[in-house]
Scaffold this motif. Structure first.
Motif, PDB file in Angstrom:
ATOM      1  N   LEU A 141      -3.500   2.230  -7.690  1.00 50.72           N
ATOM      2  CA  LEU A 141      -4.244   1.909  -6.472  1.00 50.72           C
ATOM      3  C   LEU A 141      -5.219   0.758  -6.661  1.00 50.72           C
ATOM      4  O   LEU A 141      -5.933   0.393  -5.730  1.00 50.72           O
ATOM      5  CB  LEU A 141      -5.031   3.145  -6.009  1.00 50.72           C
TER       6      LEU A 141
ATOM      7  N   ILE B 171       0.949   4.117  -2.951  1.00 56.56           N
ATOM      8  CA  ILE B 171       0.638   5.524  -2.690  1.00 56.56           C
ATOM      9  C   ILE B 171       1.762   6.424  -3.199  1.00 56.56           C
ATOM     10  O   ILE B 171       1.524   7.485  -3.784  1.00 56.56           O
ATOM     11  CB  ILE B 171       0.403   5.742  -1.183  1.00 56.56           C
TER      12      ILE B 171
ATOM     13  N   ILE C 169      -8.645   5.186   0.927  1.00 56.74           N
ATOM     14  CA  ILE C 169      -8.041   5.010  -0.398  1.00 56.74           C
ATOM     15  C   ILE C 169      -9.117   4.762  -1.450  1.00 56.74           C
ATOM     16  O   ILE C 169      -9.077   5.319  -2.557  1.00 56.74           O
ATOM     17  CB  ILE C 169      -7.017   3.847  -0.369  1.00 56.74           C
TER      18      ILE C 169
ATOM     19  N   ALA D 288       0.830  -1.211   0.000  1.00 58.65           N
ATOM     20  CA  ALA D 288       0.000   0.000   0.000  1.00 58.65           C
ATOM     21  C   ALA D 288       0.861   1.256   0.000  1.00 58.65           C
ATOM     22  O   ALA D 288       0.592   2.222  -0.727  1.00 58.65           O
ATOM     23  CB  ALA D 288      -0.927  -0.019   1.214  1.00 58.65           C
ATOM     24  N   LYS D 289       1.916   1.249   0.796  1.00 57.90           N
ATOM     25  CA  LYS D 289       2.795   2.434   0.854  1.00 57.90           C
ATOM     26  C   LYS D 289       3.489   2.676  -0.475  1.00 57.90           C
ATOM     27  O   LYS D 289       3.603   3.815  -0.942  1.00 57.90           O
ATOM     28  CB  LYS D 289       3.828   2.255   1.985  1.00 57.90           C
TER      29      LYS D 289
ATOM     30  N   VAL E 199      -4.946  -1.970  -4.046  1.00 55.18           N
ATOM     31  CA  VAL E 199      -4.632  -1.590  -2.661  1.00 55.18           C
ATOM     32  C   VAL E 199      -5.798  -1.806  -1.703  1.00 55.18           C
ATOM     33  O   VAL E 199      -5.618  -2.430  -0.637  1.00 55.18           O
ATOM     34  CB  VAL E 199      -4.124  -0.136  -2.601  1.00 55.18           C
TER      35      VAL E 199
ATOM     36  N   LEU F 189      -0.238   4.283   7.956  1.00 52.75           N
ATOM     37  CA  LEU F 189       0.242   2.967   7.520  1.00 52.75           C
ATOM     38  C   LEU F 189       1.597   2.640   8.139  1.00 52.75           C
ATOM     39  O   LEU F 189       1.871   1.490   8.490  1.00 52.75           O
ATOM     40  CB  LEU F 189       0.318   2.925   5.991  1.00 52.75           C
TER      41      LEU F 189
ATOM     42  N   SER G  45      -6.129  -5.461  -0.956  1.00 56.12           N
ATOM     43  CA  SER G  45      -5.005  -5.966  -0.152  1.00 56.12           C
ATOM     44  C   SER G  45      -5.161  -5.564   1.313  1.00 56.12           C
ATOM     45  O   SER G  45      -4.917  -6.372   2.230  1.00 56.12           O
ATOM     46  CB  SER G  45      -3.683  -5.442  -0.701  1.00 56.12           C
ATOM     47  N   LEU G  46      -5.556  -4.319   1.542  1.00 50.42           N
ATOM     48  CA  LEU G  46      -5.718  -3.856   2.921  1.00 50.42           C
ATOM     49  C   LEU G  46      -6.886  -4.538   3.616  1.00 50.42           C
ATOM     50  O   LEU G  46      -6.834  -4.802   4.824  1.00 50.42           O
ATOM     51  CB  LEU G  46      -5.884  -2.339   2.955  1.00 50.42           C
TER      52      LEU G  46
ATOM     53  N   CYS H   6      -8.169   2.956   6.658  1.00 49.29           N
ATOM     54  CA  CYS H   6      -7.215   3.371   5.611  1.00 49.29           C
ATOM     55  C   CYS H   6      -7.672   2.855   4.237  1.00 49.29           C
ATOM     56  O   CYS H   6      -7.591   3.572   3.230  1.00 49.29           O
ATOM     57  CB  CYS H   6      -5.820   2.848   5.930  1.00 49.29           C
ATOM     58  N   ALA H   7      -8.168   1.615   4.200  1.00 46.84           N
ATOM     59  CA  ALA H   7      -8.643   1.040   2.937  1.00 46.84           C
ATOM     60  C   ALA H   7      -9.834   1.833   2.406  1.00 46.84           C
ATOM     61  O   ALA H   7      -9.924   2.118   1.202  1.00 46.84           O
ATOM     62  CB  ALA H   7      -9.027  -0.426   3.152  1.00 46.84           C
TER      63      ALA H   7
END
Length: 559
Positions: A465, A452, A498, A448-449, A468, A521, A471-472, A494-495
């Motif tokens: 993205l 981004i 995004i 994810a990082k 992402v 994150l 995945s999160l 966070c997911a």
């Protein structure tokens, strides 16, 4: 005039003779503390040593000799137990000084940094503040940093953001001080300072964050040791951050900046921040590494190789006597005197091994004492008891062999818990599953990082993205499996951010918001790297930090 290491041989004999006389007088005074003339004789010899070192311009050695002289002069005749620490530090300092001069004579190279631990032990024993690691390091501090674009925030927003980032720094600092996954803790501290540097770029107060971020990068990249002095340095930096955030005209103490620059020079880091700083301040690599300094100081402070060889030989002789006694006992020749001698010899060896740092070897023999004490002419030992003692003796022999090489690292004995085979297998399988889940969660956060970063660098290209949020959400599920509900909730937030504010939104968020997302994150990543999900006693402050970042994103935290 010839000076330094090249001129030491001109005064060597007289200098070493005078030092030996000083050591002898001091040792006699420690035994007979009411004899002031012994102390006075030691002081006079120390004055001569200091003068000689000043004459040949061995600056580091002269400084140590001056500290020894100051401390010796401070001790009164009839000194009681309250002066024991000071007298011990004096004896150790003289030993280190003599070993250092022998080293200078042999290698024709001065390395005054090796003397700082002995100097600071002396100063501490005398109630004085220690000298910094950078004492022998020189650097100009007035170089200007390259200008960069600061974050577009008003004063109130900067202060609020700065406090959140200082909290991030403090979480990492606590882990570093406790040496709980020090590398992950340092990375978190470094991220906090890098973000603070972005906030206050081109302001005088931002200079501390700029240099501090490079020092932390160097600490990680150069694998510098987590010394007490460095824990104190980064703790001091935290206190200065508090002042910086509350004072727009703040300027960092020059002594603090010098200490941080010393770490950059010592590490010789190839990191981007450290390299840029080294170029601005014209820092050149040191002629030594941190680990080399540590090894050399241990060699100076410890007994010489000849002493260790003699000690090793003496212990081996006594072990041979133990083996001879065991051989006689095994043949049935059991006498009360020999059993008593065996018990006494094992007790003596156990204490000796503990004194030279071979604690586990000493404990191995100590554990046999009660068994040996139960042996008698009437109750001879059985073969299992003899084999157990023989195994302990063989283990000790192997550890004693390390004395001559100077390596006294001991394995930590594992303490097995009495559980059934089935239970042991089940626990092993569960632990393996948890490790796999944690590894997958770390990989998901790292992905994810990276995504981004690519999204930001491409100017908002959403394709970066696409995987992402999925995945999160998988990471979130794994954390639920590990019964980490709060961490799972934060990852899910966070997911959602995004998905809604980046992937589906018509306009990309500000760079500041993207950095805040990365902060969240990074905090969660630190939580996983530090083994938090595997230890129920882990502090919640790391998750508090992640929650602060999620709230700054405007995301609700609802279970």
């Amino acid at each position: 005039m010839v000076s330094g290491a090249t001129s030491l041989n001109l005064v060597r004999d007289e200098l070493f003779t005078t030092m030996e006389e000083a050591e002898s007088s001091l040792e006699q005074f420690i035994a007979d503390r009411h004899n002031g003339s012994l102390l006075q004789q030691a002081v006079e010899n120390l004055q001569q040593v200091r003068g000689t070192l000043n004459l040949i311009e061995l600056a580091g050695a002269e400084l140590l000799a001056q500290e020894v002289l100051d401390q010796a002069t401070d001790i009164p005749a009839g000194a009681g137990e309250e002066r024991d620490a000071q007298l011990s530090a004096l004896s150790n300092a003289l030993h280190v000084l003599r070993r250092y001069l022998e080293n200078v004579e042999a290698n024709r190279q001065e390395l005054p940094e090796l003397l700082l631990p002995a100097i600071n032990d002396l100063r501490q024993a005398g109630g004085q503040q220690g000298l910094p690691e950078s004492f022998f390091f020189s650097v100009r501090l007035d170089h200007e940093r390259p200008r960069s674009a600061p974050a577009a925030l008003d004063a109130a927003a900067k202060t609020a953001e700065g406090r959140r980032l200082r909290h991030m720094y403090q979480v990492g600092l606590l882990g570093f001080i406790r040496e709980q996954n020090a590398q992950a803790s340092l990375k978190l501290m470094g991220r906090a300072l890098s973000r603070l540097d972005n906030l206050f770029a081109n302001e005088p107060r931002g200079r501390l964050c700029w240099i501090g971020a490079a020092a932390l990068e160097a600490q990680v990249d150069g694998q510098l040791l987590p010394r007490r002095s460095r824990k104190q340095l980064f703790s001091r930096l935290d206190r200065e951050l508090k002042q910086m955030l509350g004072n727009g005209q703040y300027e960092a103490p020059r002594s603090l900046l010098k200490e941080l620059l010393y770490l950059v020079a010592l590490a010789d880091s190839r990191g981007p921040q450290a390299l840029a700083l080294s170029e601005v301040f014209a820092l050149t690599p040191m002629p030594f590494t941190d680990h080399m300094l540590e090894a050399e100081y241990q060699r100076l402070a410890g007994p010489g190789q000849a002493v260790m060889r003699s000690l090793s030989a003496a212990i081996r002789e006594e072990l041979t006597s133990v083996k001879d006694m065991l051989d006689l006992i095994e043949r049935g020749t059991v006498q009360a005197d020999s059993l008593s001698n065996l018990h006494a010899l094992l007790g003596k060896l156990s204490k000796t091994l503990g004194m030279v740092g071979l604690s586990s070897a000493g404990n191995a023999l100590a554990a046999q004492l009660q068994t040996v004490a139960s042996w008698s002419e009437e109750q001879a030992p059985d073969s299992a008891q003899l084999n157990s003692l023989a195994d302990a003796v063989l283990y000790v022999e192997g550890m004693v062999a390390s004395l001559e090489s100077g390596e006294r690292r001991e394995p930590r004995p594992a303490q097995a818990q009495p559980v059934s085979d089935a239970e042991s297998f089940a626990l092993h399988q569960l632990n393996e599953a948890r490790i796999v889940v944690v590894d997958e969660a770390q990989a998901g956060l790292a992905l994810a990082k990276r995504a981004i970063t690519a999204y930001l660098e491409s100017g908002g290209e959403r394709m970066h993205l696409s995987n992402v949020p999925f995945s999160l959400q998988a990471v979130r599920g794994g954390l639920w499996f590990l019964e980490q509900e709060r961490a799972a909730l934060l990852v899910g937030a966070c997911a959602d951010y995004i998905q809604k504010q980046m992937f589906e939104a018509p306009q990309m968020p500000s760079e500041q918001m993207l950095e805040t997302l990365a902060d969240a994150l990074s905090s969660l990543e630190y939580y996983l790297e530090a083994g938090a999900v595997m230890r129920p006693e882990t502090k919640p402050s790391v998750l508090d930090l992640a929650a602060e970042s999620v709230r700054a994103l405007g995301m609700p935290l609802v279970a």
